[in-house]
Design a protein around this motif. Structure first.
Motif, short mmCIF file in Angstrom:
data_model
loop_
_atom_site.label_atom_id
_atom_site.label_comp_id
_atom_site.label_asym_id
_atom_site.label_seq_id
_atom_site.Cartn_x
_atom_site.Cartn_y
_atom_site.Cartn_z
N PRO A 186 0.78 -1.20 0.11
CA PRO A 186 -0.05 0.04 -0.06
C PRO A 186 0.80 1.23 -0.11
N ARG A 187 0.30 2.28 -0.79
CA ARG A 187 1.04 3.40 -0.72
C ARG A 187 1.41 4.14 0.61
N ASN A 188 2.57 4.62 0.96
CA ASN A 188 3.22 5.25 1.98
C ASN A 188 2.93 4.41 3.24
N HIS A 189 3.21 3.08 3.07
CA HIS A 189 3.23 2.11 4.04
C HIS A 189 4.50 1.39 4.04
N LEU A 190 4.95 0.98 5.26
CA LEU A 190 6.05 0.02 5.35
C LEU A 190 5.51 -1.45 5.71
N VAL A 191 6.28 -2.51 5.53
CA VAL A 191 5.86 -3.77 5.63
C VAL A 191 6.75 -4.62 6.18
N LEU A 192 6.60 -5.18 7.09
CA LEU A 192 7.25 -6.45 7.98
C LEU A 192 6.55 -7.74 7.82
N ALA A 193 7.26 -8.95 7.40
CA ALA A 193 6.56 -10.08 7.41
C ALA A 193 7.51 -11.15 7.59
N VAL A 194 7.17 -12.32 8.00
CA VAL A 194 7.87 -13.58 8.09
C VAL A 194 7.19 -14.65 7.67
N PRO A 195 7.72 -15.75 7.47
CA PRO A 195 6.93 -16.92 6.85
C PRO A 195 6.95 -17.88 8.08
N LEU A 196 5.52 -18.41 8.25
CA LEU A 196 5.23 -19.45 9.05
C LEU A 196 5.52 -20.68 8.64
N ALA A 197 5.17 -20.84 7.09
CA ALA A 197 5.50 -22.14 6.56
C ALA A 197 6.04 -21.79 5.07
N VAL A 198 6.87 -22.38 4.75
CA VAL A 198 7.58 -21.96 3.23
C VAL A 198 8.30 -23.23 2.96
N GLU A 199 8.06 -23.85 1.65
CA GLU A 199 8.69 -24.68 0.74
C GLU A 199 10.14 -24.37 0.46
N PRO A 200 11.17 -25.37 0.54
CA PRO A 200 12.44 -24.93 0.31
C PRO A 200 12.45 -24.86 -1.35
N GLY A 201 13.29 -23.71 -1.61
CA GLY A 201 13.43 -23.18 -3.19
C GLY A 201 12.80 -22.12 -3.35
N SER A 202 11.99 -21.55 -2.17
CA SER A 202 11.31 -20.51 -2.73
C SER A 202 12.10 -19.23 -2.54
N VAL A 203 11.77 -17.92 -3.18
CA VAL A 203 12.81 -16.87 -3.49
C VAL A 203 11.98 -15.63 -3.21
N PHE A 204 12.55 -14.58 -2.54
CA PHE A 204 11.95 -13.18 -2.35
C PHE A 204 13.26 -12.40 -2.70
N ALA A 205 13.00 -11.51 -3.46
CA ALA A 205 13.86 -10.48 -3.90
C ALA A 205 15.33 -10.96 -4.10
N GLY A 206 15.37 -12.13 -5.04
CA GLY A 206 16.64 -12.53 -5.25
C GLY A 206 17.53 -13.43 -4.40
N ARG A 207 16.85 -13.77 -3.13
CA ARG A 207 17.22 -14.55 -2.42
C ARG A 207 16.58 -15.68 -1.65
N PRO A 208 17.03 -16.66 -1.28
CA PRO A 208 16.28 -17.75 -0.82
C PRO A 208 15.12 -17.16 0.32
N LEU A 209 13.85 -17.73 0.31
CA LEU A 209 12.85 -17.24 1.28
C LEU A 209 12.75 -18.64 2.19
N ARG A 210 13.00 -18.21 3.44
CA ARG A 210 13.07 -19.36 4.30
C ARG A 210 12.39 -18.76 5.71
N ARG A 211 12.26 -19.67 6.54
CA ARG A 211 11.55 -19.42 7.89
C ARG A 211 12.30 -18.41 8.68
N GLU A 212 13.50 -18.28 8.31
CA GLU A 212 14.67 -17.39 8.96
C GLU A 212 14.57 -15.90 8.05
N SER A 213 13.73 -15.87 7.30
CA SER A 213 13.99 -14.49 6.45
C SER A 213 12.87 -13.64 7.16
N LEU A 214 13.22 -12.20 7.25
CA LEU A 214 12.45 -11.10 7.40
C LEU A 214 12.02 -10.31 6.39
N MET A 215 11.02 -9.94 6.00
CA MET A 215 10.96 -9.43 4.58
C MET A 215 10.33 -8.25 4.98
#
Length: 321
Positions: free
Chosen positions: A64-93
């Motif tokens: 959303p416009r003029n918002h900042l977002v923080l998110a974390v995976p609760l469940a994610v399959e190996p091989g997932s990717v966010f912003a060019g890096r592996p997306l894991r349960r240890e990822s902070l988006m």
């Protein structure tokens, strides 16, 4: 006043519209019936949210416009990717507004997070935390120590659960703002502490360059779904060799360029059938580069677990042409 919104979906395009204020486009890449859901607690200055999907997808998302977002995976399959890096349960988006981000889920994906209006952050957060957040918006995908990621996950789950149970008591905009700001501030404190201990990492530049190859290729494919294009034309548009293009697609999308182009065309065909805006199925198949209607129907059934005629019937309630 805060409002709880829930959404259940059996269609990727419908799921892409589920989150309040977001601009999103989902493409189904994995075969089988799609299932998705979204839970949101929508407030004046932000949203607590949780979203689940069950298939391999490529998502192009803009917060959303003029918002900042923080998110974390609760469940994610190996091989997932966010912003060019592996997306894991240890990822902070960490996402900023007016920027498009790429997410590729390798299968089941369950995310929890919050969006907060920047004006509230500037009013409530200390300068050091704001500066840290701005730096992390540039990195997008921050790898946390497992214990830190777990602490943030548990905090967000607890807040969403508690608010859901005590929803009748949350009717004051000041209370809502305080809850949003304090939750985000606590997550930032945890992540900053982990970084000081040497536990967080940043996005490597070379991976970012390879991701740009994929983005150029996909943009070219999307603009030429009805054209007779192949790997040589895609390589030219992406400024990459055949070998580099193949490597980049396997790294970030877990598929080949040819298979991804076919998936894009199948998703486009499904949208056309739902809208009933295209010619007969045989002509639609030819327009989108399939050698025959039977070839198109076979791949369509594999991808969506239903026939093109069933899509027409479910969404248009009319006879197939």
């Amino acid at each position: 006043m805060a409002k709880v919104m829930t959404h259940e979906s059996k269609d990727v395009d419908d799921q892409a519209k589920a989150l309040t204020g977001w601009e999103q486009n989902y493409e189904q890449l994995g075969c089988g019936r799609f299932r998705g859901s979204a839970w949101q607690l929508v407030m004046r200055d932000g949203v607590f949210l949780r979203e689940t999907t069950n298939r391999q997808l490529r998502e192009r998302i803009m917060p959303p416009r003029n918002h900042l977002v923080l998110a974390v995976p609760l469940a994610v399959e190996p091989g997932s990717v966010f912003a060019g890096r592996p997306l894991r349960r240890e990822s902070l988006m960490v996402l900023g507004s007016q920027t498009e981000y790429d997410v590729v889920s390798a299968g089941e994906l369950d995310l929890i997070g919050l969006t907060v209006d920047r004006a509230l952050l500037e009013d409530k957060l200390a300068p050091a935390k704001l500066e840290w957040l701005e730096r992390k918006v540039g990195e997008c995908n921050v790898e946390l120590p497992p214990e830190t990621a777990a602490a943030i996950r548990h905090m967000l789950l607890a807040v969403c659960s508690d608010v859901g149970e005590q929803f009748d008591g949350l009717d004051d905009p000041a209370q809502e703002s305080a809850l949003l700001a304090s939750t985000l501030a606590h997550a930032v404190i945890l992540a900053m502490a982990a970084e000081r201990d040497g536990g967080a990492s940043t996005i490597p530049r070379r991976a970012d360059s390879r991701l740009k190859v994929v983005k150029r290729a996909v943009e070219f494919m999307r603009a030429n779904l009805e054209a007779d294009i192949g790997v040589p034309e895609i390589c030219g548009a992406a400024f990459a060799s055949r070998r580099t293009l193949q490597y980049c697609f396997e790294e970030f999308l877990h598929t080949s360029p040819q298979a991804y182009l076919r998936a894009l065309r199948l998703n486009e065909a499904r949208r056309a059938l739902k809208a009933r805006s295209q010619p007969p199925i045989t002509e639609l198949a030819n327009t989108l580069g399939f050698s025959s209607a039977s070839h198109f129907t076979r791949h369509y059934k594999l991808m969506f677990d239903e026939l093109p005629s069933q899509t027409l019937k479910m969404h248009c309630y009319g006879p197939m042409i």
